[in-house]
Motif scaffolding. Structure first.
Motif, PDB file in Angstrom:
ATOM      1  N   VAL A  83     -45.895 -21.416 -13.875  1.00  0.00           N
ATOM      2  CA  VAL A  83     -45.908 -20.019 -14.311  1.00  0.00           C
ATOM      3  C   VAL A  83     -44.961 -19.870 -15.497  1.00  0.00           C
ATOM      4  N   TYR A  84     -45.434 -19.239 -16.551  1.00  0.00           N
ATOM      5  CA  TYR A  84     -44.600 -19.053 -17.733  1.00  0.00           C
ATOM      6  C   TYR A  84     -44.844 -17.671 -18.328  1.00  0.00           C
ATOM      7  N   HIS A  85     -43.962 -17.287 -19.204  1.00  0.00           N
ATOM      8  CA  HIS A  85     -44.064 -16.019 -19.919  1.00  0.00           C
ATOM      9  C   HIS A  85     -44.149 -16.342 -21.397  1.00  0.00           C
ATOM     10  N   ARG A  86     -45.124 -15.748 -22.066  1.00  0.00           N
ATOM     11  CA  ARG A  86     -45.234 -15.941 -23.518  1.00  0.00           C
ATOM     12  C   ARG A  86     -44.144 -15.154 -24.213  1.00  0.00           C
ATOM     13  N   MET A  87     -43.594 -15.766 -25.234  1.00  0.00           N
ATOM     14  CA  MET A  87     -42.570 -15.144 -26.058  1.00  0.00           C
ATOM     15  C   MET A  87     -43.165 -14.934 -27.449  1.00  0.00           C
ATOM     16  N   PRO A  88     -42.553 -14.073 -28.261  1.00  0.00           N
ATOM     17  CA  PRO A  88     -43.041 -13.909 -29.630  1.00  0.00           C
ATOM     18  C   PRO A  88     -42.935 -15.238 -30.395  1.00  0.00           C
ATOM     19  N   PRO A  89     -43.861 -15.513 -31.309  1.00  0.00           N
ATOM     20  CA  PRO A  89     -43.828 -16.787 -32.037  1.00  0.00           C
ATOM     21  C   PRO A  89     -42.580 -16.972 -32.901  1.00  0.00           C
ATOM     22  N   THR A  90     -41.848 -15.896 -33.130  1.00  0.00           N
ATOM     23  CA  THR A  90     -40.620 -15.989 -33.924  1.00  0.00           C
ATOM     24  C   THR A  90     -39.382 -16.221 -33.062  1.00  0.00           C
ATOM     25  N   ALA A  91     -39.566 -16.329 -31.743  1.00  0.00           N
ATOM     26  CA  ALA A  91     -38.431 -16.546 -30.834  1.00  0.00           C
ATOM     27  C   ALA A  91     -37.771 -17.886 -31.134  1.00  0.00           C
ATOM     28  N   VAL A  92     -36.478 -17.916 -31.007  1.00  0.00           N
ATOM     29  CA  VAL A  92     -35.707 -19.142 -31.258  1.00  0.00           C
ATOM     30  C   VAL A  92     -35.895 -20.101 -30.093  1.00  0.00           C
ATOM     31  N   VAL A  93     -36.195 -21.359 -30.407  1.00  0.00           N
ATOM     32  CA  VAL A  93     -36.352 -22.388 -29.381  1.00  0.00           C
ATOM     33  C   VAL A  93     -34.959 -22.805 -28.921  1.00  0.00           C
ATOM     34  N   THR A  94     -34.680 -22.623 -27.628  1.00  0.00           N
ATOM     35  CA  THR A  94     -33.361 -22.940 -27.094  1.00  0.00           C
ATOM     36  C   THR A  94     -33.337 -24.211 -26.248  1.00  0.00           C
ATOM     37  N   CYS A  95     -34.490 -24.784 -25.973  1.00  0.00           N
ATOM     38  CA  CYS A  95     -34.547 -26.054 -25.239  1.00  0.00           C
ATOM     39  C   CYS A  95     -34.106 -27.170 -26.182  1.00  0.00           C
ATOM     40  N   ARG A  96     -33.079 -27.920 -25.799  1.00  0.00           N
ATOM     41  CA  ARG A  96     -32.549 -28.960 -26.679  1.00  0.00           C
ATOM     42  C   ARG A  96     -33.559 -30.069 -26.924  1.00  0.00           C
ATOM     43  N   ALA A  97     -34.335 -30.432 -25.910  1.00  0.00           N
ATOM     44  CA  ALA A  97     -35.328 -31.495 -26.082  1.00  0.00           C
ATOM     45  C   ALA A  97     -36.446 -31.043 -27.035  1.00  0.00           C
ATOM     46  N   CYS A  98     -36.871 -29.798 -26.923  1.00  0.00           N
ATOM     47  CA  CYS A  98     -37.888 -29.264 -27.836  1.00  0.00           C
ATOM     48  C   CYS A  98     -37.352 -29.216 -29.259  1.00  0.00           C
ATOM     49  N   ARG A  99     -36.073 -28.830 -29.423  1.00  0.00           N
ATOM     50  CA  ARG A  99     -35.465 -28.772 -30.757  1.00  0.00           C
ATOM     51  C   ARG A  99     -35.476 -30.152 -31.415  1.00  0.00           C
ATOM     52  N   ARG A 100     -35.176 -31.201 -30.632  1.00  0.00           N
ATOM     53  CA  ARG A 100     -35.180 -32.559 -31.191  1.00  0.00           C
ATOM     54  C   ARG A 100     -36.578 -32.933 -31.704  1.00  0.00           C
ATOM     55  N   VAL A 101     -37.601 -32.594 -30.937  1.00  0.00           N
ATOM     56  CA  VAL A 101     -38.969 -32.892 -31.359  1.00  0.00           C
ATOM     57  C   VAL A 101     -39.318 -32.125 -32.627  1.00  0.00           C
ATOM     58  N   LEU A 102     -38.962 -30.843 -32.679  1.00  0.00           N
ATOM     59  CA  LEU A 102     -39.242 -30.031 -33.859  1.00  0.00           C
ATOM     60  C   LEU A 102     -38.486 -30.565 -35.071  1.00  0.00           C
ATOM     61  N   ASP A 103     -37.261 -30.998 -34.892  1.00  0.00           N
ATOM     62  CA  ASP A 103     -36.478 -31.529 -36.003  1.00  0.00           C
ATOM     63  C   ASP A 103     -37.065 -32.827 -36.540  1.00  0.00           C
ATOM     64  N   ARG A 104     -37.601 -33.656 -35.650  1.00  0.00           N
ATOM     65  CA  ARG A 104     -38.238 -34.911 -36.089  1.00  0.00           C
ATOM     66  C   ARG A 104     -39.513 -34.656 -36.870  1.00  0.00           C
ATOM     67  N   GLN A 105     -40.201 -33.545 -36.605  1.00  0.00           N
ATOM     68  CA  GLN A 105     -41.436 -33.204 -37.316  1.00  0.00           C
ATOM     69  C   GLN A 105     -41.177 -32.913 -38.780  1.00  0.00           C
ATOM     70  N   GLN A 106     -40.029 -32.391 -39.089  1.00  0.00           N
ATOM     71  CA  GLN A 106     -39.766 -31.966 -40.471  1.00  0.00           C
ATOM     72  C   GLN A 106     -39.355 -33.083 -41.369  1.00  0.00           C
TER      73      GLN A 106
END
Length: 63
Positions: free
Chosen positions: A40-63
């Motif tokens: 079960v999850y709740h959708r957040m606005p697409p502009t919400a800041v990603v606070t999961c550290r593991a997700c941030r690492r993946v996003l940083d590697r994409q750039q």
């Protein structure tokens, strides 16, 4: 480069906001950190800041 994880979700009872992508076959969301978004999850606005550290690492590697 396009963002592979355009969605933002917060898992039920969780504190972190995760980056997620929508799977083409099932339409379910899969988080960048491979957390079970089938839960079960709740959708957040697409502009919400990603606070999961593991997700941030993946996003940083994409750039």
């Amino acid at each position: 480069m396009t963002n592979r994880y355009p969605h933002r979700i917060r898992l039920h009872g969780g504190r972190n906001t995760h980056a997620a992508e929508q799977l083409a076959v099932s339409g379910d969301l899969l988080t960048a950190c491979n957390y079970d978004a089938g839960a079960v999850y709740h959708r957040m606005p697409p502009t919400a800041v990603v606070t999961c550290r593991a997700c941030r690492r993946v996003l940083d590697r994409q750039q």
